[in-house]
Structure formats: structure tokens, C-alpha cells
Write a protein that holds these residues in place. Sequence first.
Motif, PDB file in Angstrom:
ATOM      1  N   VAL A  35       0.825  -1.203   0.000  1.00  0.00           N
ATOM      2  CA  VAL A  35       0.000   0.000   0.000  1.00  0.00           C
ATOM      3  C   VAL A  35       0.864   1.260   0.000  1.00  0.00           C
ATOM      4  O   VAL A  35       0.509   2.268  -0.615  1.00  0.00           O
ATOM      5  N   ALA A  36       2.020   1.220   0.657  1.00  0.00           N
ATOM      6  CA  ALA A  36       2.902   2.391   0.715  1.00  0.00           C
ATOM      7  C   ALA A  36       3.341   2.823  -0.684  1.00  0.00           C
ATOM      8  O   ALA A  36       3.355   4.013  -0.992  1.00  0.00           O
ATOM      9  N   ALA A  37       3.684   1.870  -1.535  1.00  0.00           N
ATOM     10  CA  ALA A  37       4.101   2.207  -2.904  1.00  0.00           C
ATOM     11  C   ALA A  37       2.956   2.855  -3.666  1.00  0.00           C
ATOM     12  O   ALA A  37       3.161   3.831  -4.390  1.00  0.00           O
ATOM     13  N   TYR A  38       1.747   2.322  -3.493  1.00  0.00           N
ATOM     14  CA  TYR A  38       0.579   2.896  -4.163  1.00  0.00           C
ATOM     15  C   TYR A  38       0.286   4.297  -3.624  1.00  0.00           C
ATOM     16  O   TYR A  38       0.036   5.221  -4.399  1.00  0.00           O
ATOM     17  N   ALA A  39       0.325   4.479  -2.314  1.00  0.00           N
ATOM     18  CA  ALA A  39       0.051   5.786  -1.711  1.00  0.00           C
ATOM     19  C   ALA A  39       1.049   6.832  -2.194  1.00  0.00           C
ATOM     20  O   ALA A  39       0.668   7.959  -2.519  1.00  0.00           O
ATOM     21  N   GLU A  40       2.302   6.463  -2.258  1.00  0.00           N
ATOM     22  CA  GLU A  40       3.327   7.399  -2.737  1.00  0.00           C
ATOM     23  C   GLU A  40       3.065   7.795  -4.190  1.00  0.00           C
ATOM     24  O   GLU A  40       3.149   8.967  -4.552  1.00  0.00           O
ATOM     25  N   ALA A  41       2.718   6.818  -5.014  1.00  0.00           N
ATOM     26  CA  ALA A  41       2.474   7.086  -6.436  1.00  0.00           C
ATOM     27  C   ALA A  41       1.249   7.973  -6.658  1.00  0.00           C
ATOM     28  O   ALA A  41       1.183   8.707  -7.638  1.00  0.00           O
ATOM     29  N   THR A  42       0.285   7.924  -5.728  1.00  0.00           N
ATOM     30  CA  THR A  42      -0.948   8.702  -5.891  1.00  0.00           C
ATOM     31  C   THR A  42      -0.985   9.938  -4.991  1.00  0.00           C
ATOM     32  O   THR A  42      -1.979  10.660  -4.997  1.00  0.00           O
ATOM     33  N   GLY A  43       0.084  10.160  -4.220  1.00  0.00           N
ATOM     34  CA  GLY A  43       0.155  11.341  -3.365  1.00  0.00           C
ATOM     35  C   GLY A  43      -0.817  11.327  -2.195  1.00  0.00           C
ATOM     36  O   GLY A  43      -1.258  12.381  -1.741  1.00  0.00           O
ATOM     37  N   GLN A  44      -1.131  10.152  -1.708  1.00  0.00           N
ATOM     38  CA  GLN A  44      -2.059  10.026  -0.589  1.00  0.00           C
ATOM     39  C   GLN A  44      -1.323   9.712   0.710  1.00  0.00           C
ATOM     40  O   GLN A  44      -0.215   9.177   0.695  1.00  0.00           O
ATOM     41  N   ALA A  45      -1.981  10.000   1.823  1.00  0.00           N
ATOM     42  CA  ALA A  45      -1.480   9.581   3.130  1.00  0.00           C
ATOM     43  C   ALA A  45      -1.605   8.059   3.219  1.00  0.00           C
ATOM     44  O   ALA A  45      -2.378   7.446   2.493  1.00  0.00           O
ATOM     45  N   CYS A  46      -0.840   7.480   4.127  1.00  0.00           N
ATOM     46  CA  CYS A  46      -0.855   6.021   4.240  1.00  0.00           C
ATOM     47  C   CYS A  46      -0.627   5.624   5.690  1.00  0.00           C
ATOM     48  O   CYS A  46       0.487   5.720   6.189  1.00  0.00           O
ATOM     49  N   PHE A  47      -1.669   5.185   6.360  1.00  0.00           N
ATOM     50  CA  PHE A  47      -1.535   4.713   7.740  1.00  0.00           C
ATOM     51  C   PHE A  47      -1.088   3.254   7.784  1.00  0.00           C
ATOM     52  O   PHE A  47      -0.313   2.861   8.640  1.00  0.00           O
ATOM     53  N   PHE A  48      -1.580   2.444   6.849  1.00  0.00           N
ATOM     54  CA  PHE A  48      -1.210   1.037   6.757  1.00  0.00           C
ATOM     55  C   PHE A  48      -0.279   0.858   5.556  1.00  0.00           C
ATOM     56  O   PHE A  48      -0.734   0.826   4.418  1.00  0.00           O
ATOM     57  N   PRO A  49       1.045   0.750   5.768  1.00  0.00           N
ATOM     58  CA  PRO A  49       1.969   0.645   4.640  1.00  0.00           C
ATOM     59  C   PRO A  49       1.831  -0.653   3.842  1.00  0.00           C
ATOM     60  O   PRO A  49       2.196  -0.714   2.680  1.00  0.00           O
ATOM     61  N   GLU A  50       1.305  -1.678   4.487  1.00  0.00           N
ATOM     62  CA  GLU A  50       1.019  -2.909   3.771  1.00  0.00           C
ATOM     63  C   GLU A  50      -0.205  -3.564   4.372  1.00  0.00           C
ATOM     64  O   GLU A  50      -0.530  -3.360   5.539  1.00  0.00           O
ATOM     65  N   VAL A  51      -0.884  -4.311   3.534  1.00  0.00           N
ATOM     66  CA  VAL A  51      -2.039  -5.090   3.981  1.00  0.00           C
ATOM     67  C   VAL A  51      -1.745  -6.534   3.627  1.00  0.00           C
ATOM     68  O   VAL A  51      -1.403  -6.841   2.483  1.00  0.00           O
ATOM     69  N   THR A  52      -1.867  -7.399   4.613  1.00  0.00           N
ATOM     70  CA  THR A  52      -1.667  -8.822   4.399  1.00  0.00           C
ATOM     71  C   THR A  52      -2.970  -9.532   4.726  1.00  0.00           C
ATOM     72  O   THR A  52      -3.517  -9.363   5.816  1.00  0.00           O
ATOM     73  N   ILE A  53      -3.448 -10.312   3.773  1.00  0.00           N
ATOM     74  CA  ILE A  53      -4.684 -11.058   3.951  1.00  0.00           C
ATOM     75  C   ILE A  53      -4.353 -12.540   3.869  1.00  0.00           C
ATOM     76  O   ILE A  53      -3.887 -13.025   2.834  1.00  0.00           O
ATOM     77  N   ALA A  54      -4.573 -13.248   4.959  1.00  0.00           N
ATOM     78  CA  ALA A  54      -4.397 -14.697   4.985  1.00  0.00           C
ATOM     79  C   ALA A  54      -5.766 -15.341   4.787  1.00  0.00           C
ATOM     80  O   ALA A  54      -6.768 -14.866   5.331  1.00  0.00           O
ATOM     81  N   PHE A  55      -5.816 -16.405   3.998  1.00  0.00           N
ATOM     82  CA  PHE A  55      -7.081 -17.083   3.735  1.00  0.00           C
ATOM     83  C   PHE A  55      -6.832 -18.561   3.489  1.00  0.00           C
ATOM     84  O   PHE A  55      -5.736 -18.970   3.119  1.00  0.00           O
ATOM     85  N   ALA A  56      -7.870 -19.354   3.721  1.00  0.00           N
ATOM     86  CA  ALA A  56      -7.765 -20.805   3.593  1.00  0.00           C
ATOM     87  C   ALA A  56      -8.392 -21.276   2.291  1.00  0.00           C
ATOM     88  O   ALA A  56      -9.516 -20.894   1.966  1.00  0.00           O
ATOM     89  N   VAL A  57      -7.663 -22.094   1.580  1.00  0.00           N
ATOM     90  CA  VAL A  57      -8.192 -22.777   0.404  1.00  0.00           C
ATOM     91  C   VAL A  57      -8.527 -24.196   0.857  1.00  0.00           C
ATOM     92  O   VAL A  57      -7.654 -24.924   1.338  1.00  0.00           O
ATOM     93  N   THR A  58      -9.796 -24.554   0.734  1.00  0.00           N
ATOM     94  CA  THR A  58     -10.236 -25.870   1.187  1.00  0.00           C
ATOM     95  C   THR A  58     -10.818 -26.721   0.072  1.00  0.00           C
ATOM     96  O   THR A  58     -11.117 -27.890   0.295  1.00  0.00           O
ATOM     97  N   ASP A  59     -11.017 -26.119  -1.094  1.00  0.00           N
ATOM     98  CA  ASP A  59     -11.597 -26.857  -2.205  1.00  0.00           C
ATOM     99  C   ASP A  59     -11.028 -26.335  -3.522  1.00  0.00           C
ATOM    100  O   ASP A  59     -10.185 -25.441  -3.521  1.00  0.00           O
ATOM    101  N   GLU A  60     -11.502 -26.852  -4.631  1.00  0.00           N
ATOM    102  CA  GLU A  60     -10.948 -26.517  -5.935  1.00  0.00           C
ATOM    103  C   GLU A  60     -11.599 -25.315  -6.602  1.00  0.00           C
ATOM    104  O   GLU A  60     -11.244 -24.970  -7.730  1.00  0.00           O
ATOM    105  N   ARG A  61     -12.532 -24.655  -5.914  1.00  0.00           N
ATOM    106  CA  ARG A  61     -13.184 -23.493  -6.510  1.00  0.00           C
ATOM    107  C   ARG A  61     -12.186 -22.353  -6.714  1.00  0.00           C
ATOM    108  O   ARG A  61     -11.134 -22.301  -6.081  1.00  0.00           O
ATOM    109  N   HIS A  62     -12.546 -21.439  -7.590  1.00  0.00           N
ATOM    110  CA  HIS A  62     -11.774 -20.219  -7.795  1.00  0.00           C
ATOM    111  C   HIS A  62     -11.864 -19.362  -6.534  1.00  0.00           C
ATOM    112  O   HIS A  62     -12.920 -19.274  -5.915  1.00  0.00           O
ATOM    113  N   HIS A  63     -10.772 -18.735  -6.156  1.00  0.00           N
ATOM    114  CA  HIS A  63     -10.738 -17.871  -4.973  1.00  0.00           C
ATOM    115  C   HIS A  63     -10.390 -16.449  -5.412  1.00  0.00           C
ATOM    116  O   HIS A  63      -9.295 -16.203  -5.917  1.00  0.00           O
TER     117      HIS A  63
END
Length: 109
Positions: free
Chosen positions: A64-92
Motif C-alpha cells: 500500500v505504501a508504494a501505491y500511496a506514494e504514487a498517488t500522493g495520498q497519506a498512508c496509515f497502513f503501509p502494507e495489507v496482508t490477507i491470509a485465507f484458507a483454500v479448502t476446495d478446488e473453486r476459484h478464490h
Amino acid sequence: MSAITTHVLDTALGRPARGVPVRLSRTAPDQAVLAEAQTDDDGRIADLGPDEAPPGTYELRFDVAAYAEATGQACFFPEVTIAFAVTDERHHHVPLLLSPFAYSTYRGS
């Protein structure tokens, strides 16, 4: 088609977030970086990672920090990490809604 896809919407600017660096990793049962890419003009990464995703825990890391810098925005969260579970063969699909001081996500279709 990738088994895992994402897109980022900039809710502060009301448009897709172009150029956000994203890394896809598998965290369990092993630690492996699977792919790295940037969101396109529509804020999407349609071809991220493998065509198949075996069951396990995965992680999307958004620079997010790279995006915020490129768009001239403030950035409180420099990165966002989303962990998720894959339990089947469907598209995620894992979207990220982003603003300078907040973010949210959900299981997309």
C-alpha cells in the motif's frame, strides 16, 4: 486462469487502484512465494499464481505504501496482508477495498 485472483478499489478516490504491487504466498503447510504482480488499470490481477491451488493457507500482501506514494495520498497502513484458507478446488477471488486510513476485504466471486 489463475486459481487465485484479486482486485483493489481505492474507495477514497472512487476508482480502481492501479499499480499496487501484490505478492501471493502459500504459508501452510509450506512457505513459498508463488507470484508477484501489479494491479492493472482496472485494479485487477487476473493472472496471479498457479492454475490450481491445493488446500492450505495462502497470503496476499499488498504494498500500500508504494501505491500511496504514487498517488500522493497519506498512508496509515503501509502494507495489507490477507491470509485465507483454500479448502476446495473453486476459484478464490480476494478483493481489497482501500483508503488512506482503513481497508476491508471479503470472499469475492
